[in-house]
Enzyme design. Sequence first.
Site, short mmCIF file in Angstrom:
data_model
loop_
_atom_site.label_atom_id
_atom_site.label_comp_id
_atom_site.label_asym_id
_atom_site.label_seq_id
_atom_site.Cartn_x
_atom_site.Cartn_y
_atom_site.Cartn_z
N ASN A 12 -16.97 65.58 53.16
CA ASN A 12 -16.91 64.62 52.06
C ASN A 12 -18.33 64.09 51.83
OD1 ASN A 12 -16.50 62.48 50.33
ND2 ASN A 12 -15.35 61.23 51.80
N TRP A 13 -18.96 64.58 50.77
CA TRP A 13 -20.37 64.20 50.55
C TRP A 13 -20.51 62.78 50.01
CZ3 TRP A 13 -22.88 69.12 47.84
CH2 TRP A 13 -22.76 70.22 48.70
N LYS A 14 -19.41 62.20 49.61
CA LYS A 14 -19.43 60.83 49.03
C LYS A 14 -20.44 60.76 47.89
CE LYS A 14 -18.02 59.02 53.44
NZ LYS A 14 -17.77 57.86 54.27
N HIS A 99 -8.67 58.06 50.12
CA HIS A 99 -9.72 57.76 51.10
C HIS A 99 -9.84 56.24 51.23
CE1 HIS A 99 -13.69 57.40 52.93
NE2 HIS A 99 -13.52 58.65 53.34
N GLU A 101 -12.26 54.32 51.38
CA GLU A 101 -13.23 53.67 50.47
C GLU A 101 -12.64 53.50 49.08
OE1 GLU A 101 -16.50 56.31 51.27
OE2 GLU A 101 -16.66 55.49 53.29
N GLU A 171 -7.77 58.78 59.34
CA GLU A 171 -9.11 58.23 59.27
C GLU A 171 -9.08 56.73 59.56
OE1 GLU A 171 -11.98 60.98 57.19
OE2 GLU A 171 -11.42 59.43 55.76
N GLY A 177 -18.13 56.12 59.12
CA GLY A 177 -19.53 55.80 58.83
C GLY A 177 -20.11 54.76 59.76
N SER A 223 -16.68 59.45 61.96
CA SER A 223 -17.86 59.69 62.78
C SER A 223 -17.76 60.97 63.62
CB SER A 223 -18.18 58.48 63.66
OG SER A 223 -18.45 57.35 62.84
N GLY A 244 -17.81 62.90 56.96
CA GLY A 244 -18.73 62.33 55.97
C GLY A 244 -20.16 62.65 56.34
N GLY A 245 -20.79 61.75 57.10
CA GLY A 245 -22.23 61.84 57.40
C GLY A 245 -22.68 63.22 57.88
C1 PEP Z 1 -15.21 60.12 55.69
O1 PEP Z 1 -15.90 59.73 54.76
O2 PEP Z 1 -14.09 60.57 55.45
C2 PEP Z 1 -15.76 60.04 57.03
C3 PEP Z 1 -14.97 60.33 58.03
O3 PEP Z 1 -17.07 59.65 57.16
P1 PEP Z 1 -17.97 59.73 58.51
O4 PEP Z 1 -17.78 61.10 59.08
O5 PEP Z 1 -19.36 59.48 58.05
O6 PEP Z 1 -17.46 58.68 59.43
#
Ligand code: PEP
Length: 271
Positions: A12-14, A99, A101, A171, A177, A223, A244-245
Site C-alpha cells: 500500500n503506497w499510500k 483501511h 486511515e 491491521e 506506520g 509495520s 505500507g512503509g
Molecule cells: C498499511 O498501511 O496498511 C500498513 C500496514 O502500513 P505500515 O506497514 O507502514 O505499518
Amino acid sequence: MSTQRKTIIAGNWKMNKTMGEGKDLVSAIAAATKGKADLPEVVVCPPFTLIHEVAEAAKGSAVKVGAQNMDYRDEGAYTGEISPVMLTKLGVTHVIIGHSERRQFFGETNGTVNLRLKAALKHNLVPIVCVGETLDEREEGLTDAVIRRQTAASLADIDETDLETIVYAYEPVWAIGTGKTCEAAEADRVCALIRATVNEFYSKGEGPKSSAADQIPVLYGGSVKPSNIAEQLALPNIDGSLVGGASLTAPDFVALIEAGSKRVKLTPSGA
Ligand code: PEP
C-alpha cells in the site's frame, strides 16, 4: 502447515510516489520477480494518479495492481471520487477497503465498508477488507469484540459464494506506520478469529460450518518488514502481508516477496 490458502504480499503506497518514481519502483519489482517459481500473489496499490503508468509498467509481469480505496457507486455527481468502473478499465484487479486511515480520517464506517465490498464484488475486483482495533480498544480488552463486529458488518447481505473472492487483512491501528509490530502469535490468533467470525456468520445454527470461510486468505499488516515477516508467515493463520512503509523501496518489498515464496514452497497449492 496445513493450509491450502493463497499467499499474498500486497504493498500500500499510500500518498507516496510521483510519476516516474512509481514506474521505477514497479519495474524493479517486476524485474526481480521475473521467471521466479513459487511466487506469492504480488499486488501493488499506488495512488490513483499512478495507476495507469504502473499498470502499463507491470504488464506481462507477475505484479498485479490494486487501488487503495474506491467509491461504491458506478458514476455520478460525486466530486473527487473514483468508481470501480474507472478502476477496472485501468486494469486494476484488487482494491483495499476500510483501511484504518480511511476510517480514521475520511469517515469510512462499517456500513460504507459493506457497500464498497459489494461494489468490488459486482465489478470482479478482489477486495482486501481491513479490520483492526485502536490502542484504546486493545487496552480496554475490546480487541476481539471490535474484530468480530467489523468483520460481521462487512458481510451484510453478501452471498456465501462470494467468499472465494474476498481477502481480509488484520491491521491493528496501533501497529500501522508506528514501527510497533503486533506479536506474531497474537496476530495469528486474531487472523484465526476473523476466519472464525466469517465461519459463524454463514453457519446455520448447529448445522455445518462454512467450508468457504476456511479458504479465505487473511493477511497481517502493521509495520511488516524484512526482519519480522518470516516469523509471521511461519504461523498457520497468517496468509500474507499488507505492507505500507516497507513497500516503498524495491529491495525491502522484494525481500518480503521472497519470504512469501518460502511460504508458497511449504504449501505448494497455496500460490
Ligand atoms: C498499511 O498501511 O496498511 C500498513 C500496514 O502500513 P505500515 O506497514 O507502514 O505499518
